[in-house]
Design a protein around this motif. Sequence first.
Motif, PDB file in Angstrom:
ATOM      1  N   VAL A  36       0.923  -1.362   0.042  1.00 31.33           N
ATOM      2  CA  VAL A  36       0.102  -0.199  -0.002  1.00 31.33           C
ATOM      3  C   VAL A  36       0.902   1.244   0.142  1.00 31.33           C
ATOM      4  CG1 VAL A  36      -1.879   1.115   1.135  1.00 31.33           C
ATOM      5  CG2 VAL A  36      -1.760  -1.434   1.170  1.00 31.33           C
ATOM      6  N   LEU A  37       0.893   1.979  -1.109  1.00 29.92           N
ATOM      7  CA  LEU A  37       1.566   3.165  -1.270  1.00 29.92           C
ATOM      8  C   LEU A  37       0.877   4.452  -1.536  1.00 29.92           C
ATOM      9  CD1 LEU A  37       4.280   1.667  -3.690  1.00 29.92           C
ATOM     10  CD2 LEU A  37       4.561   1.985  -1.222  1.00 29.92           C
ATOM     11  N   PRO A  38       1.319   5.836  -1.121  1.00 29.92           N
ATOM     12  CA  PRO A  38       0.735   6.940  -1.421  1.00 29.92           C
ATOM     13  C   PRO A  38       0.309   7.082  -2.830  1.00 29.92           C
ATOM     14  CG  PRO A  38       2.520   7.248  -0.054  1.00 29.92           C
ATOM     15  CD  PRO A  38       2.447   5.924  -0.556  1.00 29.92           C
ATOM     16  N   ASP A  39      -0.578   7.756  -3.475  1.00 28.56           N
ATOM     17  CA  ASP A  39      -1.076   7.990  -4.813  1.00 28.56           C
ATOM     18  C   ASP A  39       0.044   8.691  -5.502  1.00 28.56           C
ATOM     19  OD1 ASP A  39      -3.459   6.840  -4.293  1.00 28.56           O
ATOM     20  OD2 ASP A  39      -4.463   8.436  -4.389  1.00 28.56           O
ATOM     21  N   VAL A  40       0.400   8.435  -6.723  1.00 27.16           N
ATOM     22  CA  VAL A  40       1.321   9.281  -7.294  1.00 27.16           C
ATOM     23  C   VAL A  40       0.866   9.090  -9.053  1.00 27.16           C
ATOM     24  CG1 VAL A  40       2.674   7.175  -8.141  1.00 27.16           C
ATOM     25  CG2 VAL A  40       3.749   9.331  -8.153  1.00 27.16           C
ATOM     26  N   SER A  41       1.210  10.338  -9.620  1.00 29.63           N
ATOM     27  CA  SER A  41       0.698  10.526 -11.171  1.00 29.63           C
ATOM     28  C   SER A  41       1.540   9.748 -11.916  1.00 29.63           C
ATOM     29  CB  SER A  41       0.727  11.912 -11.380  1.00 29.63           C
ATOM     30  OG  SER A  41       2.015  12.478 -11.435  1.00 29.63           O
ATOM     31  N   ALA A  42       0.914   9.383 -12.981  1.00 29.14           N
ATOM     32  CA  ALA A  42       2.004   8.837 -14.166  1.00 29.14           C
ATOM     33  C   ALA A  42       2.924   9.755 -14.663  1.00 29.14           C
ATOM     34  CB  ALA A  42       0.833   8.315 -15.320  1.00 29.14           C
ATOM     35  N   GLU A  43       2.711  10.798 -14.786  1.00 30.58           N
ATOM     36  CA  GLU A  43       3.646  11.873 -15.293  1.00 30.58           C
ATOM     37  C   GLU A  43       4.916  12.015 -14.371  1.00 30.58           C
ATOM     38  OE1 GLU A  43       0.362  12.394 -14.880  1.00 30.58           O
ATOM     39  OE2 GLU A  43      -0.364  12.567 -16.930  1.00 30.58           O
ATOM     40  N   SER A  44       4.460  12.019 -13.096  1.00 34.25           N
ATOM     41  CA  SER A  44       5.702  11.833 -12.177  1.00 34.25           C
ATOM     42  C   SER A  44       6.623  10.670 -12.275  1.00 34.25           C
ATOM     43  CB  SER A  44       5.018  12.086 -10.501  1.00 34.25           C
ATOM     44  OG  SER A  44       6.074  11.918  -9.600  1.00 34.25           O
ATOM     45  N   LEU A  45       5.955   9.536 -12.431  1.00 31.67           N
ATOM     46  CA  LEU A  45       6.567   8.239 -12.637  1.00 31.67           C
ATOM     47  C   LEU A  45       7.511   8.149 -14.051  1.00 31.67           C
ATOM     48  CD1 LEU A  45       4.194   5.498 -11.176  1.00 31.67           C
ATOM     49  CD2 LEU A  45       6.382   6.558 -10.175  1.00 31.67           C
ATOM     50  N   VAL A  46       6.990   8.878 -14.934  1.00 37.44           N
ATOM     51  CA  VAL A  46       7.770   8.952 -16.148  1.00 37.44           C
ATOM     52  C   VAL A  46       8.874   9.721 -16.037  1.00 37.44           C
ATOM     53  CG1 VAL A  46       7.414   9.937 -18.687  1.00 37.44           C
ATOM     54  CG2 VAL A  46       5.806   8.496 -17.711  1.00 37.44           C
ATOM     55  N   VAL A 171      -1.051   4.421 -14.013  1.00 38.75           N
ATOM     56  CA  VAL A 171      -0.518   3.900 -13.051  1.00 38.75           C
ATOM     57  C   VAL A 171      -1.411   2.711 -12.650  1.00 38.75           C
ATOM     58  CG1 VAL A 171       0.539   4.000 -10.552  1.00 38.75           C
ATOM     59  CG2 VAL A 171       0.658   6.072 -12.191  1.00 38.75           C
ATOM     60  N   ASP A 172      -0.931   1.487 -12.554  1.00 38.96           N
ATOM     61  CA  ASP A 172      -1.720   0.361 -12.383  1.00 38.96           C
ATOM     62  C   ASP A 172      -1.284  -0.464 -11.113  1.00 38.96           C
ATOM     63  OD1 ASP A 172      -3.846  -1.593 -12.817  1.00 38.96           O
ATOM     64  OD2 ASP A 172      -2.323  -2.750 -14.052  1.00 38.96           O
ATOM     65  N   GLY A 173      -1.619   0.431  -9.970  1.00 34.01           N
ATOM     66  CA  GLY A 173      -1.542  -0.302  -8.837  1.00 34.01           C
ATOM     67  C   GLY A 173       0.083  -0.321  -8.400  1.00 34.01           C
TER      68      GLY A 173
END
Length: 375
Positions: A36-46, A171-173
């Motif tokens: 279980v992790l805090p929400d994060v945006s796809a743009e941030s991960l990219v 982001v898929d989980g």
Amino acid sequence: MNRRRVTVAAAAVGVVAGAAGLGVLALPAGAGPAPVLPDVSAESLVESVLTAKPAAFGGAVEVRNDLGIPALAGLPQLSDGESKLRMWTDGEGRVRVQLPAGDAERTFVDDGRTGWLWNSADQVVTKLPHGSAGQPKIDLDQDRDGQLPPDPVSLSREVVAKVKEFSDVTVDGTARVAGRSTYELVLTPKPTERTVLREVRVAVDAELRVPLRVAVLTNGTNNPAVQVGFTDLTVGPQDAALFSFTPPPGAKVAEAAVQKPSDEEKALAEGVLAEAAPQVHGEGWDVVLTAKTPAGALRVPAGQEGSGDRPGRGERDDVDVQGLLKQLGKQVSGPWGSGTLITTKVGGVLLADDGRVAFGPVPEQVLTEAIAKVK
């Protein structure tokens, strides 16, 4: 060793390997429930994937091929299977990679000043320039053309940079990879992309924000077609002794040197430059590379054996490249001409009888459209 033979054989391997297109690293998720992790945006991960600085780490890596290509004696590294290695880095350019090979081992060490390539099978050490790990090719096995496997950070960066503009990014989980908590970044081709690939999944470390897993999935299966990744990983400073190397007693030490090409090799190179300069068709997921090989380049005449540095291997070294490639595919024809179509789970290679080549992670129709443009 006959360098022309090596060049042609390596080119053939590249033709088929190119069918992998975006085939990259993957790693099965570790056991246990998803964290279980805090929400994060796809743009941030990219952004993390594209800019993360590789950290110091050490770990075991597993490499798997599941391309659907049968084993052929003349092209040993294209068949399905798996291998393992261990790698370490201090995060500042010093690297160690060890690849078991039966009863022997191949080792590459960059100590920050010099690269050392050690093959225990023939007791030979080759000195290379510092930074050779970043060069396109490092032959870790003198019986084949190979290269130092890239780490997941640099490979993930390359793949994401190429396809992000042509993808729907989500982001898929979460997941566990090599015992660490990760976010699952998913890049899916936009509807306009013509590709046999379904998605790229990148597991990004939740704490360090560096990629720990990259998986390419094709249509019709949930199993990665090509996979490489850590089975265990220790992040942090590594033992400094790992990045030093002293040639073992009795080992032959050779300096890597640029050999002056023969007249034959010069002529072949000029022909390649004139005729085989690759062309890129399309962008993103449905990119296709095309080229035209010089006449006779895919045929190595009998009698051009290896030289004295490998006595007794001449007959085995001779490779009927065109014949081997035809074994891998089926004969096809159309308005573009006739040739051999080699299909894998991640794309295809179309080799025309007149030497034109097209390959990419795309269906047959896209390959034929591209090869028709090669004159």
